[in-house]
Design an enzyme around this catalytic site. Structure first.
Site, mmCIF file in Angstrom:
data_model
loop_
_atom_site.group_PDB
_atom_site.id
_atom_site.type_symbol
_atom_site.label_atom_id
_atom_site.label_comp_id
_atom_site.label_asym_id
_atom_site.label_seq_id
_atom_site.Cartn_x
_atom_site.Cartn_y
_atom_site.Cartn_z
ATOM 1 N N PRO A 1 0.799 -1.224 0.000
ATOM 2 C CA PRO A 1 0.000 0.000 0.000
ATOM 3 C C PRO A 1 0.837 1.283 0.000
ATOM 4 O O PRO A 1 1.884 1.361 0.658
ATOM 5 C CB PRO A 1 -0.813 -0.101 1.293
ATOM 6 N N ASN A 2 0.339 2.221 -0.764
ATOM 7 C CA ASN A 2 0.892 3.586 -0.851
ATOM 8 C C ASN A 2 2.192 3.686 -1.631
ATOM 9 O O ASN A 2 2.681 4.785 -1.868
ATOM 10 C CB ASN A 2 1.066 4.209 0.544
ATOM 11 N N ARG B 1 4.077 11.017 -2.227
ATOM 12 C CA ARG B 1 3.984 10.825 -0.767
ATOM 13 C C ARG B 1 5.314 11.236 -0.095
ATOM 14 O O ARG B 1 6.394 10.829 -0.530
ATOM 15 C CB ARG B 1 3.624 9.376 -0.418
ATOM 16 N N TYR C 1 10.685 9.597 1.174
ATOM 17 C CA TYR C 1 10.717 8.570 0.130
ATOM 18 C C TYR C 1 11.345 9.037 -1.183
ATOM 19 O O TYR C 1 11.507 8.242 -2.101
ATOM 20 C CB TYR C 1 9.295 8.036 -0.123
ATOM 21 N N ASN D 1 8.258 -5.358 -0.650
ATOM 22 C CA ASN D 1 8.122 -4.191 0.204
ATOM 23 C C ASN D 1 6.635 -4.124 0.550
ATOM 24 O O ASN D 1 5.824 -3.651 -0.244
ATOM 25 C CB ASN D 1 8.575 -2.915 -0.508
ATOM 26 N N ALA E 1 3.033 -0.631 4.905
ATOM 27 C CA ALA E 1 2.552 -0.709 6.293
ATOM 28 C C ALA E 1 2.112 -2.117 6.683
ATOM 29 O O ALA E 1 2.136 -2.474 7.871
ATOM 30 C CB ALA E 1 1.411 0.274 6.493
ATOM 31 N N HIS F 1 4.130 -4.445 9.043
ATOM 32 C CA HIS F 1 4.077 -4.366 10.500
ATOM 33 C C HIS F 1 2.779 -4.920 11.089
ATOM 34 O O HIS F 1 2.602 -4.886 12.307
ATOM 35 C CB HIS F 1 4.248 -2.898 10.937
ATOM 36 N N ASP G 1 1.646 -15.508 6.288
ATOM 37 C CA ASP G 1 1.228 -16.896 6.024
ATOM 38 C C ASP G 1 1.322 -17.244 4.544
ATOM 39 O O ASP G 1 1.662 -18.379 4.194
ATOM 40 C CB ASP G 1 -0.204 -17.125 6.530
ATOM 41 N N GLU H 1 12.942 -9.065 2.154
ATOM 42 C CA GLU H 1 12.159 -7.902 2.615
ATOM 43 C C GLU H 1 12.916 -6.621 2.253
ATOM 44 O O GLU H 1 14.122 -6.521 2.498
ATOM 45 C CB GLU H 1 11.999 -8.011 4.133
ATOM 46 N N HIS I 1 12.720 -2.201 2.321
ATOM 47 C CA HIS I 1 12.098 -0.920 2.674
ATOM 48 C C HIS I 1 12.973 0.192 2.133
ATOM 49 O O HIS I 1 14.206 0.144 2.289
ATOM 50 C CB HIS I 1 11.953 -0.772 4.194
ATOM 51 N N ARG J 1 12.783 4.743 12.610
ATOM 52 C CA ARG J 1 11.552 5.557 12.574
ATOM 53 C C ARG J 1 10.691 5.249 13.822
ATOM 54 O O ARG J 1 11.241 4.957 14.866
ATOM 55 C CB ARG J 1 10.824 5.293 11.254
ATOM 56 N N ARG K 1 7.105 0.628 13.605
ATOM 57 C CA ARG K 1 7.716 0.138 12.350
ATOM 58 C C ARG K 1 8.845 -0.860 12.622
ATOM 59 O O ARG K 1 9.414 -1.442 11.709
ATOM 60 C CB ARG K 1 8.239 1.297 11.512
HETATM 61 C C1 DQA Z 1 8.125 1.352 3.826
HETATM 62 C C2 DQA Z 1 8.173 1.575 5.334
HETATM 63 C C3 DQA Z 1 6.833 1.273 5.969
HETATM 64 O O1 DQA Z 1 6.891 1.443 7.374
HETATM 65 C C4 DQA Z 1 5.787 2.206 5.409
HETATM 66 O O2 DQA Z 1 4.518 1.909 5.954
HETATM 67 C C5 DQA Z 1 5.746 2.206 3.923
HETATM 68 C C6 DQA Z 1 7.018 2.158 3.185
HETATM 69 C C7 DQA Z 1 9.451 1.758 3.135
HETATM 70 O O3 DQA Z 1 9.620 1.401 1.974
HETATM 71 O O4 DQA Z 1 10.276 2.439 3.737
HETATM 72 O O5 DQA Z 1 4.698 2.308 3.312
HETATM 73 O O6 DQA Z 1 7.922 -0.013 3.580
#
Ligand code: DQA
Length: 151
Positions: free
Chosen positions: A9-10, A17, A22, A73, A76, A79, A86, A97, A99, A106, A110
């Site tokens: 998401p996002n 954003r 970012y 990635n 959110a 977390h 699963d 993983e 980020h 942060r 997180r």
């Molecule tokens: C993120 C870090 C996460 O905590 C956050 O919710 C994101 C982006 C990152 O790429 O730094 O959406 O995964």
């Protein structure tokens, strides 16, 4: 080798954003960058981005039998999502993983990563390069595994 690059998401809002966190690279720009670097590494990549937890679960399930590994990635959901954890466990593919930001420096919330429990490695705070380092690491792990099974 073929990898599924999953963004949660996002991440479709990259470039808009919180650019101070970012950066200004858009999601399309990120995809282009990873595609170019993957080609350099001789890897095939397929991309999936969604804001929905269930869609992310389904995309991971569909990787079963088709992909050699997953770079994720989870945004959110990293977390919070036991469902995505699963799904990663269910397909049992090597997963990394990623980020963009350094999640450990942060907010406290997180620092918890459910998805990390199903991942062999983590790249946090390296920006877009983290995705490439993740692909490199997965290639290394898969190649080492193949050598072991040949012996
Ligand atoms: C993120 C870090 C996460 O905590 C956050 O919710 C994101 C982006 C990152 O790429 O730094 O959406 O995964």
């Amino acid at each position: 080798m073929k990898f599924l690059i999953v963004n949660g998401p996002n991440l479709n809002m990259l470039g808009i954003r919180e650019p101070e966190l970012y950066g200004t690279l858009t999601y399309d720009g990120l995809v282009q960058y990873i595609r170019g670097q993957a080609a350099r590494l001789g890897a095939e990549v397929e991309f999936f981005q969604s804001n929905g937890e269930g869609e992310l679960v389904t995309a991971i399930q569909k990787a079963y039998g088709r992909m050699d590994g997953i770079v994720i990635n989870g945004g959110a959901y990293t977390h919070t999502s036991i469902a995505i954890l699963d799904a990663l466990k269910a397909v049992s593919l090597p997963a990394a993983e990623v980020h963009l930001t350094d999640v450990d420096s942060r907010e406290e919330f997180r620092k918890v990563s459910y998805l990390g429990m199903a991942c062999c490695c983590r790249f946090s705070g390296e920006g877009k390069a983290g995705y490439v380092h993740a692909i490199e690491k997965l290639i290394e792990i898969i190649e080492a595994d193949n050598t072991k099974s040949i012996k």
